[in-house]
Design an enzyme around this catalytic site. Structure first.
Site, PDB file in Angstrom:
ATOM      1  N   ASP A  68       9.726  13.997  10.343  1.00 26.09           N
ATOM      2  CA  ASP A  68       9.250  12.895  11.170  1.00 26.09           C
ATOM      3  C   ASP A  68      10.251  11.765  10.991  1.00 26.09           C
ATOM      4  OD1 ASP A  68       7.445  11.895  13.063  1.00 26.09           O
ATOM      5  OD2 ASP A  68       6.433  10.679  11.568  1.00 26.09           O
ATOM      6  N   GLY A 149      16.414  10.211  22.460  1.00 29.19           N
ATOM      7  CA  GLY A 149      15.572   9.113  21.973  1.00 29.19           C
ATOM      8  C   GLY A 149      16.280   7.770  22.025  1.00 29.19           C
TER       9      GLY A 149
HETATM   10  P1  ITT Z   1       8.519  16.751  16.743  1.00 33.08           P
HETATM   11  O1  ITT Z   1       8.057  17.903  17.595  1.00 33.08           O
HETATM   12  O2  ITT Z   1       9.455  17.195  15.656  1.00 33.08           O
HETATM   13  O3  ITT Z   1       7.387  15.923  16.216  1.00 33.08           O
HETATM   14  P2  ITT Z   1       9.269  14.339  18.162  1.00 33.08           P
HETATM   15  O4  ITT Z   1      10.187  14.125  19.322  1.00 33.08           O
HETATM   16  O5  ITT Z   1       7.821  13.992  18.286  1.00 33.08           O
HETATM   17  O6  ITT Z   1       9.442  15.858  17.702  1.00 33.08           O
HETATM   18  P3  ITT Z   1       9.499  12.337  16.025  1.00 33.08           P
HETATM   19  O7  ITT Z   1       8.029  12.139  16.050  1.00 33.08           O
HETATM   20  O8  ITT Z   1      10.150  12.541  14.714  1.00 33.08           O
HETATM   21  O9  ITT Z   1       9.907  13.609  16.934  1.00 33.08           O
HETATM   22  O10 ITT Z   1      10.280  11.199  16.794  1.00 33.08           O
HETATM   23  C1  ITT Z   1       9.862   9.871  16.797  1.00 33.08           C
HETATM   24  C2  ITT Z   1      10.604   9.102  17.829  1.00 33.08           C
HETATM   25  O11 ITT Z   1      11.909   8.787  17.360  1.00 33.08           O
HETATM   26  C3  ITT Z   1      10.790   9.769  19.198  1.00 33.08           C
HETATM   27  O12 ITT Z   1      10.686   8.751  20.173  1.00 33.08           O
HETATM   28  C4  ITT Z   1      12.198  10.303  19.137  1.00 33.08           C
HETATM   29  O13 ITT Z   1      12.792  10.335  20.431  1.00 33.08           O
HETATM   30  C5  ITT Z   1      12.891   9.273  18.258  1.00 33.08           C
HETATM   31  N1  ITT Z   1      13.935   9.923  17.456  1.00 33.08           N
HETATM   32  C6  ITT Z   1      13.760  10.864  16.491  1.00 33.08           C
HETATM   33  N2  ITT Z   1      14.939  11.239  15.989  1.00 33.08           N
HETATM   34  C7  ITT Z   1      15.887  10.532  16.634  1.00 33.08           C
HETATM   35  C8  ITT Z   1      17.298  10.486  16.582  1.00 33.08           C
HETATM   36  O14 ITT Z   1      17.993  11.267  15.772  1.00 33.08           O
HETATM   37  N3  ITT Z   1      17.941   9.636  17.403  1.00 33.08           N
HETATM   38  C9  ITT Z   1      17.260   8.836  18.258  1.00 33.08           C
HETATM   39  N4  ITT Z   1      15.935   8.826  18.382  1.00 33.08           N
HETATM   40  C10 ITT Z   1      15.246   9.669  17.583  1.00 33.08           C
END
Ligand code: ITT
Length: 193
Positions: A68, A149
């Site tokens: 996460d 993201g």
């Molecule tokens: P999971 O299925 O692994 O949960 P997810 O997209 O929900 O995938 P997270 O909850 O970890 O992943 O992501 C939280 C937020 O942070 C989400 O808006 C992502 O786009 C952003 N995020 C996560 N990793 C990132 C990265 O390496 N660079 C930019 N944004 C990121």
């Protein structure tokens, strides 16, 4: 060694596959027959990563890990943090999230921030946590087309390029996820020797 990576995010899967290379065979949620969304309602990144890994372990009994990630902005008291995916809306609306972040940072001088990743591993029923952090600055507008993201809004480590302007390899070298997953890979290698 086969291990499940509990994510529905294809970008994460590519990044992590690149870090672990041939050493581990990553099994996807789809390959384990898990197609539903796994709840992420915990108040911390560590709590959510553990919740995802526990969900998969209880459904499959297979060794697995989950990550996460949150973007923690100093001037916003660490926000959006654990709410990074649901910052602007209930869903994963990257465009709305970036717009809201730029809005909240309008006129703010201190642009310091960090990406933080918590990785939870469940191995033979034992739970382990790994962390990766990269410090940087929030841009005033989007730069670059790569990554995913918040990447177009984050300049890592005082550099002139956002994560979205870097190759996947260059991002992995210094990123929150690259750092956390390298710790995980080292741990797995040590115990499998
Ligand atoms: P999971 O299925 O692994 O949960 P997810 O997209 O929900 O995938 P997270 O909850 O970890 O992943 O992501 C939280 C937020 O942070 C989400 O808006 C992502 O786009 C952003 N995020 C996560 N990793 C990132 C990265 O390496 N660079 C930019 N944004 C990121």
């Amino acid at each position: 060694m086969k291990i499940v990576f509990a994510t529905n995010n294809a970008h994460k899967l590519n990044e992590v596959a690149q870090v672990v290379g041939e050493k581990f065979e990553l099994v996807t949620l789809r390959e384990c027959g898990i197609t539903e969304d796994i709840p992420e309602n915990e108040p911390t990144l560590e709590g959510n990563a553990l919740a995802k890994a526990r969900y998969v372990y209880s459904r499959t009994g297979l060794n697995c890990f989950a990550d996460d990630t949150g973007l923690e902005v100093d001037a916003l008291g660490g926000e959006p943090g654990v709410r990074s995916a649901r910052y602007a809306t209930d869903g994963h609306d990257d465009e709305a999230n970036k717009r809201l972040l730029l809005e909240r940072m309008q006129g703010v001088e201190n642009r310091a921030a960090q990406f933080r990743t918590a990785v939870a591993l469940i191995m033979d029923g034992e739970e382990y946590l790994f962390e990766g952090i990269v410090r940087g600055d929030i841009a005033t507008e989007e730069h670059g087309e790569g990554g995913f993201g918040y990447d177009p809004l984050f300049f890592p480590e005082g550099g002139a390029k956002t994560f979205a302007e870097m190759s996947a390899e260059a991002k992995n070298q210094i990123s929150h996820r690259g750092r956390a997953v390298r710790k995980l890979a080292e741990f797995l290698q040590n115990i499998s020797q």
